[in-house]
Motif scaffolding. Structure first.
Motif, PDB file in Angstrom:
ATOM      1  N   TYR A 421       0.838  -1.201   0.000  1.00 42.63           N
ATOM      2  CA  TYR A 421       0.000   0.000   0.000  1.00 42.63           C
ATOM      3  C   TYR A 421       0.873   1.252   0.000  1.00 42.63           C
ATOM      4  O   TYR A 421       0.603   2.221  -0.711  1.00 42.63           O
ATOM      5  CB  TYR A 421      -0.892  -0.030   1.240  1.00 42.63           C
ATOM      6  N   GLN A 422       1.941   1.217   0.769  1.00 41.01           N
ATOM      7  CA  GLN A 422       2.799   2.394   0.894  1.00 41.01           C
ATOM      8  C   GLN A 422       3.680   2.611  -0.334  1.00 41.01           C
ATOM      9  O   GLN A 422       4.055   3.743  -0.643  1.00 41.01           O
ATOM     10  CB  GLN A 422       3.684   2.260   2.135  1.00 41.01           C
ATOM     11  N   ASN A 423       4.026   1.537  -1.024  1.00 45.48           N
ATOM     12  CA  ASN A 423       5.003   1.629  -2.113  1.00 45.48           C
ATOM     13  C   ASN A 423       4.376   1.541  -3.500  1.00 45.48           C
ATOM     14  O   ASN A 423       5.041   1.184  -4.459  1.00 45.48           O
ATOM     15  CB  ASN A 423       6.050   0.515  -1.963  1.00 45.48           C
ATOM     16  N   SER A 424       3.096   1.879  -3.613  1.00 47.51           N
ATOM     17  CA  SER A 424       2.436   1.764  -4.919  1.00 47.51           C
ATOM     18  C   SER A 424       2.917   2.840  -5.884  1.00 47.51           C
ATOM     19  O   SER A 424       2.892   2.646  -7.104  1.00 47.51           O
ATOM     20  CB  SER A 424       0.923   1.880  -4.740  1.00 47.51           C
ATOM     21  N   HIS A 425       3.368   3.984  -5.350  1.00 45.91           N
ATOM     22  CA  HIS A 425       3.744   5.088  -6.224  1.00 45.91           C
ATOM     23  C   HIS A 425       4.687   6.032  -5.476  1.00 45.91           C
ATOM     24  O   HIS A 425       4.814   5.959  -4.254  1.00 45.91           O
ATOM     25  CB  HIS A 425       2.499   5.871  -6.656  1.00 45.91           C
ATOM     26  N   PHE A 426       5.330   6.886  -6.240  1.00 45.71           N
ATOM     27  CA  PHE A 426       6.226   7.904  -5.674  1.00 45.71           C
ATOM     28  C   PHE A 426       5.854   9.250  -6.287  1.00 45.71           C
ATOM     29  O   PHE A 426       5.620   9.348  -7.493  1.00 45.71           O
ATOM     30  CB  PHE A 426       7.682   7.557  -5.966  1.00 45.71           C
ATOM     31  N   GLU A 446       6.345  -1.135  -9.895  1.00 41.11           N
ATOM     32  CA  GLU A 446       6.432  -2.202 -10.902  1.00 41.11           C
ATOM     33  C   GLU A 446       5.133  -2.990 -10.983  1.00 41.11           C
ATOM     34  O   GLU A 446       4.689  -3.369 -12.062  1.00 41.11           O
ATOM     35  CB  GLU A 446       7.589  -3.140 -10.557  1.00 41.11           C
ATOM     36  N   GLU A 447       4.517  -3.245  -9.831  1.00 39.83           N
ATOM     37  CA  GLU A 447       3.232  -3.929  -9.790  1.00 39.83           C
ATOM     38  C   GLU A 447       2.269  -3.093  -8.972  1.00 39.83           C
ATOM     39  O   GLU A 447       2.547  -2.750  -7.829  1.00 39.83           O
ATOM     40  CB  GLU A 447       3.369  -5.327  -9.181  1.00 39.83           C
ATOM     41  N   VAL A 448       1.115  -2.770  -9.568  1.00 39.38           N
ATOM     42  CA  VAL A 448       0.105  -1.962  -8.893  1.00 39.38           C
ATOM     43  C   VAL A 448      -1.204  -2.738  -8.937  1.00 39.38           C
ATOM     44  O   VAL A 448      -1.726  -3.034 -10.016  1.00 39.38           O
ATOM     45  CB  VAL A 448      -0.067  -0.584  -9.562  1.00 39.38           C
ATOM     46  N   THR A 449      -1.740  -3.101  -7.743  1.00 37.39           N
ATOM     47  CA  THR A 449      -2.941  -3.933  -7.669  1.00 37.39           C
ATOM     48  C   THR A 449      -4.051  -3.193  -6.940  1.00 37.39           C
ATOM     49  O   THR A 449      -3.901  -2.021  -6.558  1.00 37.39           O
ATOM     50  CB  THR A 449      -2.630  -5.246  -6.933  1.00 37.39           C
ATOM     51  N   PHE A 450      -5.167  -3.902  -6.725  1.00 39.08           N
ATOM     52  CA  PHE A 450      -6.318  -3.298  -6.046  1.00 39.08           C
ATOM     53  C   PHE A 450      -5.960  -2.845  -4.627  1.00 39.08           C
ATOM     54  O   PHE A 450      -6.613  -1.970  -4.064  1.00 39.08           O
ATOM     55  CB  PHE A 450      -7.476  -4.294  -5.999  1.00 39.08           C
ATOM     56  N   ILE A 451      -4.920  -3.445  -4.028  1.00 40.21           N
ATOM     57  CA  ILE A 451      -4.497  -3.048  -2.687  1.00 40.21           C
ATOM     58  C   ILE A 451      -4.059  -1.589  -2.668  1.00 40.21           C
ATOM     59  O   ILE A 451      -4.182  -0.900  -1.654  1.00 40.21           O
ATOM     60  CB  ILE A 451      -3.334  -3.956  -2.226  1.00 40.21           C
ATOM     61  N   GLY A 454      -6.623   2.664  -2.588  1.00 38.36           N
ATOM     62  CA  GLY A 454      -6.860   3.727  -1.614  1.00 38.36           C
ATOM     63  C   GLY A 454      -5.770   4.775  -1.629  1.00 38.36           C
ATOM     64  O   GLY A 454      -6.053   5.981  -1.597  1.00 38.36           O
ATOM     65  N   ALA A 455      -4.502   4.324  -1.673  1.00 33.73           N
ATOM     66  CA  ALA A 455      -3.384   5.270  -1.639  1.00 33.73           C
ATOM     67  C   ALA A 455      -3.370   6.162  -2.868  1.00 33.73           C
ATOM     68  O   ALA A 455      -3.146   7.387  -2.778  1.00 33.73           O
ATOM     69  CB  ALA A 455      -2.071   4.491  -1.530  1.00 33.73           C
ATOM     70  N   ILE A 456      -3.622   5.579  -4.059  1.00 33.85           N
ATOM     71  CA  ILE A 456      -3.601   6.368  -5.302  1.00 33.85           C
ATOM     72  C   ILE A 456      -4.790   7.320  -5.359  1.00 33.85           C
ATOM     73  O   ILE A 456      -4.645   8.491  -5.743  1.00 33.85           O
ATOM     74  CB  ILE A 456      -3.573   5.420  -6.518  1.00 33.85           C
ATOM     75  N   MET A 457      -5.981   6.849  -4.967  1.00 31.30           N
ATOM     76  CA  MET A 457      -7.159   7.722  -4.956  1.00 31.30           C
ATOM     77  C   MET A 457      -6.970   8.897  -4.009  1.00 31.30           C
ATOM     78  O   MET A 457      -7.363  10.027  -4.312  1.00 31.30           O
ATOM     79  CB  MET A 457      -8.401   6.916  -4.548  1.00 31.30           C
ATOM     80  N   LYS A 458      -6.337   8.649  -2.875  1.00 28.04           N
ATOM     81  CA  LYS A 458      -6.091   9.719  -1.905  1.00 28.04           C
ATOM     82  C   LYS A 458      -5.230  10.821  -2.513  1.00 28.04           C
ATOM     83  O   LYS A 458      -5.518  12.021  -2.351  1.00 28.04           O
ATOM     84  CB  LYS A 458      -5.427   9.128  -0.664  1.00 28.04           C
ATOM     85  N   GLU A 459      -4.172  10.418  -3.242  1.00 29.77           N
ATOM     86  CA  GLU A 459      -3.284  11.406  -3.850  1.00 29.77           C
ATOM     87  C   GLU A 459      -3.978  12.152  -4.982  1.00 29.77           C
ATOM     88  O   GLU A 459      -3.804  13.375  -5.140  1.00 29.77           O
ATOM     89  CB  GLU A 459      -2.019  10.721  -4.375  1.00 29.77           C
ATOM     90  N   ILE A 483      -7.165  -0.195 -10.872  1.00 24.58           N
ATOM     91  CA  ILE A 483      -6.417   1.063 -10.958  1.00 24.58           C
ATOM     92  C   ILE A 483      -6.792   1.815 -12.236  1.00 24.58           C
ATOM     93  O   ILE A 483      -6.947   3.044 -12.234  1.00 24.58           O
ATOM     94  CB  ILE A 483      -4.898   0.792 -10.918  1.00 24.58           C
ATOM     95  N   ILE A 484      -6.952   1.072 -13.313  1.00 23.06           N
ATOM     96  CA  ILE A 484      -7.346   1.695 -14.584  1.00 23.06           C
ATOM     97  C   ILE A 484      -8.715   2.344 -14.441  1.00 23.06           C
ATOM     98  O   ILE A 484      -8.959   3.460 -14.948  1.00 23.06           O
ATOM     99  CB  ILE A 484      -7.350   0.642 -15.715  1.00 23.06           C
ATOM    100  N   GLU A 485      -9.615   1.692 -13.730  1.00 22.93           N
ATOM    101  CA  GLU A 485     -10.964   2.246 -13.555  1.00 22.93           C
ATOM    102  C   GLU A 485     -10.956   3.521 -12.733  1.00 22.93           C
ATOM    103  O   GLU A 485     -11.688   4.477 -13.057  1.00 22.93           O
ATOM    104  CB  GLU A 485     -11.862   1.193 -12.910  1.00 22.93           C
ATOM    105  N   ILE A 486     -10.142   3.592 -11.680  1.00 18.58           N
ATOM    106  CA  ILE A 486     -10.126   4.825 -10.889  1.00 18.58           C
ATOM    107  C   ILE A 486      -9.467   5.956 -11.678  1.00 18.58           C
ATOM    108  O   ILE A 486      -9.806   7.141 -11.488  1.00 18.58           O
ATOM    109  CB  ILE A 486      -9.434   4.635  -9.519  1.00 18.58           C
ATOM    110  N   LEU A 487      -8.547   5.629 -12.589  1.00 19.56           N
ATOM    111  CA  LEU A 487      -7.970   6.659 -13.453  1.00 19.56           C
ATOM    112  C   LEU A 487      -9.017   7.181 -14.431  1.00 19.56           C
ATOM    113  O   LEU A 487      -9.079   8.385 -14.711  1.00 19.56           O
ATOM    114  CB  LEU A 487      -6.763   6.098 -14.208  1.00 19.56           C
TER     115      LEU A 487
END
Length: 530
Positions: A421-426, A446-451, A454-459, A483-487
């Motif tokens: 969750y913490q390392n999904s993005h920088f 490198e790998e981004v999953t449904f986990i 929350g972190a990506i939506m928050k940002e 992830i594609i759907e939230i984008l």
């Protein structure tokens, strides 16, 4: 196999003295005939040892299966029916080996494996304290924390001070001193002290002490505190101790359920012990796990056919083997022959060994598994290693082996999810000097999953109006459909907030794509899940 016999022979003697009370104790805790534990120890040494590819692993009856056996004897209507379930369980293990299920053991984190070793070491220490002081109100082999008589491990230790045996305590302390002196000093002084092992000397001293003080009321050792090996009157009575499975109930569903339970639990316990013993091995040799399952299956078939308990690879005997200098599987095989020879030729001599001396041997084994330095090392490695480790230790001590391992594994998975969750993005924020526009660069992992949703939506929701967003997916190998759907959903809000979005991929740069799903489908490299 005979190249390291000068190391394997002394180690096999130590393993023999460790295995003897454990075989009897586990049989007692399982509600089975005492002789069945010895049979399992012999089969685990000779049969499994011969077929196994493990160099220092030792197999025999395991405390982790005692609860299953105890319940199954009652449920199936007798010990002979359990023997049939053991034979069928062994056959199922053969199938596991053929299906190459041995890889399962490698999916357990090292922190859980180390926690298992440490937890078992603590249990050994706690359970041997009463025997060290000659308190025998509770039978050898009662390995559960919450016991059937309403007591716990700690309450039993508290009762020790009400019934200390001076003689048993004295010879236990003497044996402990011999073991420490032999290991720390004498073993480095000459070849004789390497050939003759400390545990053998301690046991001989124990027998001599018992014989010399048996007439003393104060310093003598009661017969209740001696090893109890069945003594046959003649050869026919020896043969009569063997029991055979009842094949008439082979069609009973409960027999097959028990067989599958034995196969599953025994296989899992074996694979975890294999992983642990490979870590203990100074030469870091790797055990072929599928071959190990095959060896264990064959062992359970043989053990069940002649009246023995189910067998697994066991960490107590394996660690005693390693700590005593065992180099090859000859140590395990010889220990099996020593068990066989001893119950045939010298059962009366074995019944002169004080349990307190054997407790001293096991206390040192337990200490080497659960050294304080291990706790310190795991703490230094950080909370991601320490929490699964300590949860495993506590779970094993206060419940049982499999529950403790399951708790540790569960916590380990949670830790992985948190880090994922913490390392999904920088994120990197900069301001364009010419236009004064805030530019936010989001680099996906490198790998981004449904986990990581929350972190990506928050940002994304925190972005201010008129922001310029760059999404860098050049390092991303897997992108979940979620992830594609939230984008895609974010693209509508981005227009309202005047946020420009640019996707940077290996194929180039795309600004404000109409459909992220269509874009990533064209980017086959990311293999989105539908």
């Amino acid at each position: 196999m005979f190249k390291h016999l000068k190391s394997d022979l002394p180690a096999s003697i130590v393993v023999f003295f460790v295995a003897l009370p454990l075989c009897l104790g586990i049989a007692l805790a399982s509600g089975a005939p005492l002789f069945s534990g010895l049979i399992a120890g012999i089969v685990g040494g000779i049969v499994v040892g011969s077929l196994s590819g493990s160099h220092i692993g030792v197999s025999g009856p395991a405390a982790g299966l005692s609860a299953i056996v105890l319940v199954a004897i009652t449920t199936l209507g007798g010990y002979q029916n359990l023997l049939l379930a053991t034979v069928l369980g062994g056959a199922i293990q053969l199938v596991f080996g053929l299906l190459k299920a041995g890889i399962i053991g490698y999916y357990f984190p090292s922190s859980v494996i180390k926690g298992m070793l440490t937890g078992i070491g603590i249990i050994i220490i706690l359970k041997q304290i009463p025997h060290f002081f000659g308190y025998d109100a509770d039978p050898e082999g009662d390995w559960a924390f919450f016991q059937v008589d309403g007591e716990t491990t700690f309450s039993e230790i508290g009762r020790v001070f009400n019934g200390i045996s001076p003689g048993a305590t004295l010879i236990a302390c003497t044996g402990m001193a011999v073991l420490i002196l032999w290991d720390a000093v004498l073993s480095k002084k000459g070849r004789f002290f390497k050939l003759v092992q400390g545990p053998l000397v301690a046991v001989v001293l124990g027998i001599v002490y018992y014989l010399a003080t048996q007439d003393s009321e104060t310093w003598g050792i009661s017969k209740a505190h001696l090893v109890k090996v069945p003594v046959p009157d003649d050869f026919s009575s020896f043969i009569g101790q063997f029991t055979f499975p009842n094949f008439k109930v082979i069609g009973e569903p409960q027999v097959w359920i028990t067989a599958f339970t034995i196969a599953l639990v025994a296989s899992l316990e074996t694979l975890l012990c294999v992983e642990a013993t490979d870590k203990l091995d100074p030469k870091k040799r790797t055990t072929p796990t599928n071959r190990e399952l095959f060896a264990q299956g064959a062992g359970n078939i043989v053990s069940g056919m002649i009246g023995g308990l189910p067998v697994t690879q066991v960490i107590v005997r394996s660690s005693a083997n390693m700590q005593s200098g065992g180099q090859t599987k000859m140590a395990a095989i010889i220990h099996g022959f020593l068990l066989l020879i001893s119950i045939i030729l010298i059962p009366n001599i074995l019944n002169l060994i004080p349990l307190s001396v054997l407790a001293a041997v096991l206390l040192l084994v337990g200490y080497k598994l659960a050294k304080p330095a291990t706790f310190k090392r795991m703490w230094v490695l950080g909370w991601k290693q320490f929490i699964p480790f300590i949860i495993t230790v506590l779970g094993i001590v206060f419940t049982d082996l499999l529950i403790g391992i399951s708790l540790g594994l569960g916590v380990g998975i949670v830790v992985i999810l948190i880090k994922s969750y913490q390392n999904s993005h920088f994120l990197h924020l900069r301001k364009e000097e010419e236009t004064g526009v805030d530019v936010v660069k989001m680099t996906l992992a490198e790998e981004v999953t449904f986990i990581n949703k929350g972190a990506i939506m928050k940002e994304l929701n925190r972005l201010e109006p008129n922001t310029f967003l760059e999404i860098d997916v050049r390092k991303t190998q897997y992108l979940d459909q979620d992830i594609i759907e939230i984008l895609d959903d974010f693209s509508f809000r981005a227009k309202d907030k005047n946020i420009n979005v640019v996707i940077i991929s290996e194929r180039g740069t795309v600004e404000n794509p109409e459909s992220y799903e269509e874009f990533f489908k064209r980017e086959k490299h990311y293999k989105p899940v539908s």
